[in-house]
Design a protein around this motif. Structure first.
Motif, PDB file in Angstrom:
ATOM      1  N   ASP A  30       0.636  -1.295  -0.122  1.00 16.55           N
ATOM      2  CA  ASP A  30      -0.017  -0.023  -0.013  1.00 16.55           C
ATOM      3  C   ASP A  30       0.922   1.273   0.010  1.00 16.55           C
ATOM      4  OD1 ASP A  30      -2.323  -1.472   0.196  1.00 16.55           O
ATOM      5  OD2 ASP A  30      -2.408  -1.578   2.349  1.00 16.55           O
ATOM      6  N   GLU A  31       2.272   1.018  -0.128  1.00 19.52           N
ATOM      7  CA  GLU A  31       3.131   2.152  -0.191  1.00 19.52           C
ATOM      8  C   GLU A  31       2.689   3.257  -1.376  1.00 19.52           C
ATOM      9  OE1 GLU A  31       7.215   2.103   1.218  1.00 19.52           O
ATOM     10  OE2 GLU A  31       6.955  -0.067   1.482  1.00 19.52           O
ATOM     11  N   LEU A  32       2.511   2.663  -2.576  1.00 20.54           N
ATOM     12  CA  LEU A  32       2.019   3.453  -3.546  1.00 20.54           C
ATOM     13  C   LEU A  32       0.816   2.762  -4.154  1.00 20.54           C
ATOM     14  CD1 LEU A  32       3.154   5.481  -5.812  1.00 20.54           C
ATOM     15  CD2 LEU A  32       4.358   3.358  -6.953  1.00 20.54           C
ATOM     16  N   THR A  33       0.035   3.596  -4.388  1.00 22.69           N
ATOM     17  CA  THR A  33      -1.296   3.040  -4.900  1.00 22.69           C
ATOM     18  C   THR A  33      -1.678   3.605  -6.556  1.00 22.69           C
ATOM     19  OG1 THR A  33      -2.646   4.749  -3.722  1.00 22.69           O
ATOM     20  CG2 THR A  33      -2.200   2.822  -2.560  1.00 22.69           C
ATOM     21  N   ARG A  34      -1.048   4.743  -6.693  1.00 30.75           N
ATOM     22  CA  ARG A  34      -1.363   5.110  -8.266  1.00 30.75           C
ATOM     23  C   ARG A  34      -0.062   6.017  -8.545  1.00 30.75           C
ATOM     24  NH1 ARG A  34      -6.215   9.475  -7.678  1.00 30.75           N
ATOM     25  NH2 ARG A  34      -5.031  11.155  -6.812  1.00 30.75           N
ATOM     26  N   LEU A  35      -0.054   6.357  -9.893  1.00 29.38           N
ATOM     27  CA  LEU A  35       0.821   7.138 -10.539  1.00 29.38           C
ATOM     28  C   LEU A  35       0.099   8.216 -11.377  1.00 29.38           C
ATOM     29  CD1 LEU A  35       3.943   4.867 -11.668  1.00 29.38           C
ATOM     30  CD2 LEU A  35       3.703   6.480  -9.833  1.00 29.38           C
ATOM     31  N   GLU A  36       0.324   9.426 -11.114  1.00 30.13           N
ATOM     32  CA  GLU A  36      -0.491  10.318 -12.133  1.00 30.13           C
ATOM     33  C   GLU A  36       0.691  10.830 -13.264  1.00 30.13           C
ATOM     34  OE1 GLU A  36      -2.617  13.571 -10.110  1.00 30.13           O
ATOM     35  OE2 GLU A  36      -3.348  11.998  -8.728  1.00 30.13           O
ATOM     36  N   LEU A  37       0.039  11.035 -14.507  1.00 30.69           N
ATOM     37  CA  LEU A  37       0.855  11.214 -15.627  1.00 30.69           C
ATOM     38  C   LEU A  37       0.237  12.870 -16.111  1.00 30.69           C
ATOM     39  CD1 LEU A  37       2.996  10.982 -18.039  1.00 30.69           C
ATOM     40  CD2 LEU A  37       0.808  10.127 -19.164  1.00 30.69           C
ATOM     41  N   LEU A  38       1.175  13.706 -15.984  1.00 30.36           N
ATOM     42  CA  LEU A  38       0.766  15.023 -16.647  1.00 30.36           C
ATOM     43  C   LEU A  38       1.301  15.206 -18.129  1.00 30.36           C
ATOM     44  CD1 LEU A  38       1.522  17.189 -13.616  1.00 30.36           C
ATOM     45  CD2 LEU A  38      -0.571  16.496 -14.255  1.00 30.36           C
ATOM     46  N   HIS A  39       0.502  15.529 -19.090  1.00 31.32           N
ATOM     47  CA  HIS A  39       1.024  15.800 -20.383  1.00 31.32           C
ATOM     48  C   HIS A  39       0.437  17.081 -20.995  1.00 31.32           C
ATOM     49  CE1 HIS A  39      -2.818  13.839 -21.024  1.00 31.32           C
ATOM     50  NE2 HIS A  39      -2.695  14.240 -22.167  1.00 31.32           N
ATOM     51  N   GLN A  40       0.992  17.323 -22.203  1.00 27.89           N
ATOM     52  CA  GLN A  40       0.356  18.414 -23.158  1.00 27.89           C
ATOM     53  C   GLN A  40      -0.707  17.936 -23.561  1.00 27.89           C
ATOM     54  OE1 GLN A  40       2.766  21.212 -21.615  1.00 27.89           O
ATOM     55  NE2 GLN A  40       1.853  21.742 -23.407  1.00 27.89           N
ATOM     56  N   VAL A  41      -1.976  18.479 -23.412  1.00 23.16           N
ATOM     57  CA  VAL A  41      -3.372  17.936 -23.832  1.00 23.16           C
ATOM     58  C   VAL A  41      -3.329  18.406 -25.382  1.00 23.16           C
ATOM     59  CG1 VAL A  41      -4.381  17.589 -21.764  1.00 23.16           C
ATOM     60  CG2 VAL A  41      -4.904  19.831 -22.953  1.00 23.16           C
ATOM     61  N   ASP A  42      -2.534  19.616 -25.678  1.00 25.48           N
ATOM     62  CA  ASP A  42      -2.577  20.073 -27.054  1.00 25.48           C
ATOM     63  C   ASP A  42      -1.569  19.439 -27.951  1.00 25.48           C
ATOM     64  OD1 ASP A  42      -0.364  21.485 -25.903  1.00 25.48           O
ATOM     65  OD2 ASP A  42      -0.751  23.239 -26.720  1.00 25.48           O
ATOM     66  N   ASN A  43      -0.915  18.270 -27.506  1.00 23.37           N
ATOM     67  CA  ASN A  43       0.040  17.635 -28.347  1.00 23.37           C
ATOM     68  C   ASN A  43      -0.295  16.209 -28.459  1.00 23.37           C
ATOM     69  OD1 ASN A  43       2.326  15.656 -28.501  1.00 23.37           O
ATOM     70  ND2 ASN A  43       3.674  17.577 -28.120  1.00 23.37           N
ATOM     71  N   ALA A  44      -0.659  15.810 -29.780  1.00 22.28           N
ATOM     72  CA  ALA A  44      -1.162  14.821 -30.246  1.00 22.28           C
ATOM     73  C   ALA A  44      -0.479  13.417 -29.668  1.00 22.28           C
ATOM     74  CB  ALA A  44      -1.506  14.542 -31.677  1.00 22.28           C
ATOM     75  N   ALA A  45       0.912  13.495 -29.672  1.00 21.60           N
ATOM     76  CA  ALA A  45       1.824  12.585 -29.494  1.00 21.60           C
ATOM     77  C   ALA A  45       1.918  12.116 -27.830  1.00 21.60           C
ATOM     78  CB  ALA A  45       3.363  12.698 -30.091  1.00 21.60           C
ATOM     79  N   SER A  46       1.833  13.206 -27.251  1.00 22.95           N
ATOM     80  CA  SER A  46       1.828  13.247 -25.622  1.00 22.95           C
ATOM     81  C   SER A  46       0.223  12.722 -25.323  1.00 22.95           C
ATOM     82  CB  SER A  46       1.769  14.741 -25.258  1.00 22.95           C
ATOM     83  OG  SER A  46       2.054  14.640 -23.774  1.00 22.95           O
ATOM     84  N   CYS A  47      -0.732  12.807 -25.967  1.00 25.66           N
ATOM     85  CA  CYS A  47      -1.862  11.976 -25.609  1.00 25.66           C
ATOM     86  C   CYS A  47      -2.160  10.724 -25.974  1.00 25.66           C
ATOM     87  CB  CYS A  47      -3.104  12.983 -26.459  1.00 25.66           C
ATOM     88  SG  CYS A  47      -3.387  14.554 -25.685  1.00 25.66           S
ATOM     89  N   ARG A  48      -1.307  10.481 -27.248  1.00 27.83           N
ATOM     90  CA  ARG A  48      -1.356   9.191 -27.534  1.00 27.83           C
ATOM     91  C   ARG A  48      -0.529   8.190 -26.266  1.00 27.83           C
ATOM     92  NH1 ARG A  48      -0.415  11.022 -32.478  1.00 27.83           N
ATOM     93  NH2 ARG A  48       1.853  10.709 -32.381  1.00 27.83           N
ATOM     94  N   VAL A  49       0.693   8.876 -25.642  1.00 27.18           N
ATOM     95  CA  VAL A  49       1.368   8.198 -24.690  1.00 27.18           C
ATOM     96  C   VAL A  49       0.543   7.961 -23.520  1.00 27.18           C
ATOM     97  CG1 VAL A  49       3.311   8.394 -22.993  1.00 27.18           C
ATOM     98  CG2 VAL A  49       3.633   8.636 -25.559  1.00 27.18           C
ATOM     99  N   ALA A  50      -0.253   9.210 -23.080  1.00 27.57           N
ATOM    100  CA  ALA A  50      -1.111   9.152 -21.920  1.00 27.57           C
ATOM    101  C   ALA A  50      -2.138   8.076 -21.999  1.00 27.57           C
ATOM    102  CB  ALA A  50      -1.427  10.455 -21.691  1.00 27.57           C
ATOM    103  N   ASN A  51      -2.780   7.827 -23.334  1.00 26.77           N
ATOM    104  CA  ASN A  51      -3.820   7.126 -23.472  1.00 26.77           C
ATOM    105  C   ASN A  51      -3.663   5.527 -24.000  1.00 26.77           C
ATOM    106  OD1 ASN A  51      -5.908   9.010 -22.603  1.00 26.77           O
ATOM    107  ND2 ASN A  51      -5.409   9.907 -24.628  1.00 26.77           N
TER     108      ASN A  51
END
Length: 55
Positions: A30-51
Motif C-alpha cells: 500500500d506504499e504506492l497506490t497510483r501514479l499520475e501522468l501530466l502531459h500536454q493535452v494540445d500535443n497529439a503524441a503526448s496524448c497517445r502516450v497518456a492514453n
C-alpha cells in the motif's frame, strides 16, 4: 521531450512503462497506490502516450 531521431519509435511509452514497473516494485503493498501522468493535452503524441493501454 524525445529527441527528433527517437520520435515515433516507442521510446517514451517504453520509458514510462519501465518507470511504472520500477515504482510499483520499489514501493510494494500500500506504499504506492497510483501514479499520475501530466502531459500536454494540445500535443497529439503526448496524448497517445497518456492514453495507451497498460501492458
Amino acid at each position: 521531450m524525445d529527441p527528433a531521431h527517437a520520435r515515433g519509435r516507442g521510446v517514451t511509452p517504453r520509458a514510462l512503462r519501465a518507470l511504472t514497473e520500477w515504482a510499483f516494485a520499489a514501493f510494494p503493498g500500500d506504499e504506492l497506490t497510483r501514479l499520475e501522468l501530466l502531459h500536454q493535452v494540445d500535443n497529439a503524441a503526448s496524448c497517445r502516450v497518456a492514453n495507451a493501454p497498460c501492458e
